[in-house]
Write an enzyme that holds these catalytic residues in place. Structure first.
Site, mmCIF file in Angstrom:
data_model
loop_
_atom_site.group_PDB
_atom_site.id
_atom_site.type_symbol
_atom_site.label_atom_id
_atom_site.label_comp_id
_atom_site.label_asym_id
_atom_site.label_seq_id
_atom_site.Cartn_x
_atom_site.Cartn_y
_atom_site.Cartn_z
ATOM 1 N N CYS A 106 0.869 -1.176 0.000
ATOM 2 C CA CYS A 106 0.000 0.000 0.000
ATOM 3 C C CYS A 106 0.903 1.222 0.000
ATOM 4 O O CYS A 106 2.001 1.180 -0.554
ATOM 5 C CB CYS A 106 -0.958 -0.022 1.188
ATOM 6 S SG CYS A 106 -0.177 -0.050 2.815
ATOM 7 N N TRP A 107 0.464 2.327 0.579
ATOM 8 C CA TRP A 107 1.266 3.558 0.530
ATOM 9 C C TRP A 107 2.463 3.505 1.473
ATOM 10 O O TRP A 107 3.599 3.717 1.071
ATOM 11 C CB TRP A 107 0.386 4.770 0.830
ATOM 12 C CG TRP A 107 1.144 6.040 1.113
ATOM 13 C CD1 TRP A 107 1.078 6.795 2.235
ATOM 14 C CD2 TRP A 107 2.079 6.707 0.260
ATOM 15 N NE1 TRP A 107 1.922 7.886 2.148
ATOM 16 C CE2 TRP A 107 2.543 7.857 0.935
ATOM 17 C CE3 TRP A 107 2.590 6.444 -1.014
ATOM 18 C CZ2 TRP A 107 3.481 8.735 0.408
ATOM 19 C CZ3 TRP A 107 3.530 7.306 -1.558
ATOM 20 C CH2 TRP A 107 3.957 8.443 -0.863
#
Length: 379
Positions: A106-107
């Protein structure tokens, strides 16, 4: 099974054989992603905003509860999507059908990747997650541009067939990175004609970093070609001479500085031959698009020359129109070329009678080998 958290270098090495699942929102993925990754969003763009707002304004616990509401109804579909991705990949690469390894990020390597990784691990996949997430990957990308690379530059006035020469060098087992191909732009005011939309600046950087890494790795693997007795790629990267700006994207500053300090193999081809090449390649485009491209350089081209070029184009005198534009670009490029520091020591003229990719590649390599031999012998 157990979820394994790994650093970016190992993650990218595994990504050569196993699918990368980007669980960020669709908008984040479209803006930029790891090349080759699959979008498997945990939240939609709107859902991400809702969860993010709850996290900032209320609490982590509230955000998690909202996230679980959104996540729960998607679990089955997400698992089925991953099964389909793996099935296609395994068939394409002739992997075993039980090769159920996936890479998730993810981020920041936080809740989103942890949630999806938990689900996939529970289902039976072997899951690796990226420590630090996409943010760590972006740091890796930017670090690639600070590495010193062995680079040679193919230069030449517009219409010299530089891109085609690079393609011919690939056939001769030379290592080539096509910057215009990565940016979907040919570099001039006419560079967007016939090209798909350009990537974002961030995505362009991701693509360039990947190409650099892949090229250097190809020098070190030995690989199947060596086992088969085939020649290995040369340990120098051939690039086309470019301005820092290519359409709407920019070459990273550190990498561009390297390019400006490298040997240039300048294709010296007669004006008429280059004009013929340009007419063949750009004369086919819609007149309105060509006129709009001309108007974009009106300030630098000058009012009179702009008027003349547009009038000739309207009259279907494409050759004389392009002759005006070619003279302009010759002057513009020559000035840029001579502004380089140590220009005389970097400049290598390759004289050719016509635009011929194969002949150009042969001559460029002959000049390069001659220069390398002279450098080795100290002459």
């Amino acid at each position: 099974m157990a979820i394994t958290r790994i650093q970016v270098e190992e993650f990218l090495a595994l990504a050569q054989r196993h699918p990368v699942l980007d669980v960020r929102s669709p908008g984040e993925f479209v803006h930029a992603h790891i090349p080759g990754a699959h979008s498997l969003p945990l939240f939609s763009d709107d859902e991400r905003k809702v969860v993010g707002t709850a996290y900032k304004q209320e609490s982590q616990q509230k955000a998690i509860k909202l996230g679980l509401d959104f996540f729960g109804v998607k679990m089955v579909k997400m698992v089925e999507s991953v099964e389909a991705i793996l099935d296609i990949r395994n068939k394409r690469h002739h992997f075993r059908r039980d090769q159920h390894i996936v890479l998730v990020h993810c981020w920041r390597g936080g809740m989103r990747s942890a949630g999806v990784a938990w689900m996939l691990d529970l289902y039976g996949f072997k899951v690796y997650t990226l420590a630090g997430g996409y943010k760590a990957y972006r740091k890796w990308v930017l670090d690639q541009f600070n590495i010193a690379y062995p680079i040679n530059i193919i230069g030449g006035f517009t219409g010299s067939g530089k891109t085609e020469a690079l393609q011919a060098l690939v056939k001769k087992k030379q290592s080539v990175i096509d910057l215009e191909g990565l940016s979907n732009h040919k570099g001039s005011a006419f560079g967007a004609l016939g090209q798909p939309a350009q990537p974002s600046q961030e995505m362009f950087e991701n693509l360039l970093a990947t190409a650099l890494k892949k090229t250097v790795d190809s020098w070190n693997t030995g690989s199947d070609d060596q086992a088969a007795g085939m020649p290995q790629p040369s340990k120098v990267i051939w690039l086309e001479d470019e301005s820092q700006r290519i359409g709407e994207v920019n070459l990273p500053a550190a990498f561009f500085r390297q390019m400006r300090d490298k040997q240039i193999y300048f294709l010296d081809i007669p004006f008429e031959e280059r004009l013929k090449f340009i007419v063949e390649h750009y004369g086919k485009f819609d007149k309105e698009k060509l006129i709009n491209a001309i108007l974009r350089i009106k300030k630098r081209l000058g009012g009179l020359e702009t008027k003349n070029a547009v009038s000739l184009l309207i009259e279907d005198n494409i050759k004389d129109c392009f002759a005006i534009l070619l003279a302009y670009y010759d002057k513009f490029y020559l000035k840029s070329l001579q502004n380089r520091e140590d220009f005389s020591s970097l400049f290598n003229k390759v004289v050719l009678n016509t635009v011929s990719p194969e002949a150009t590649a042969e001559e460029v390599l002959a000049h390069y080998k001659q220069k390398a031999t002279a450098s080795t012998t100290g002459s």
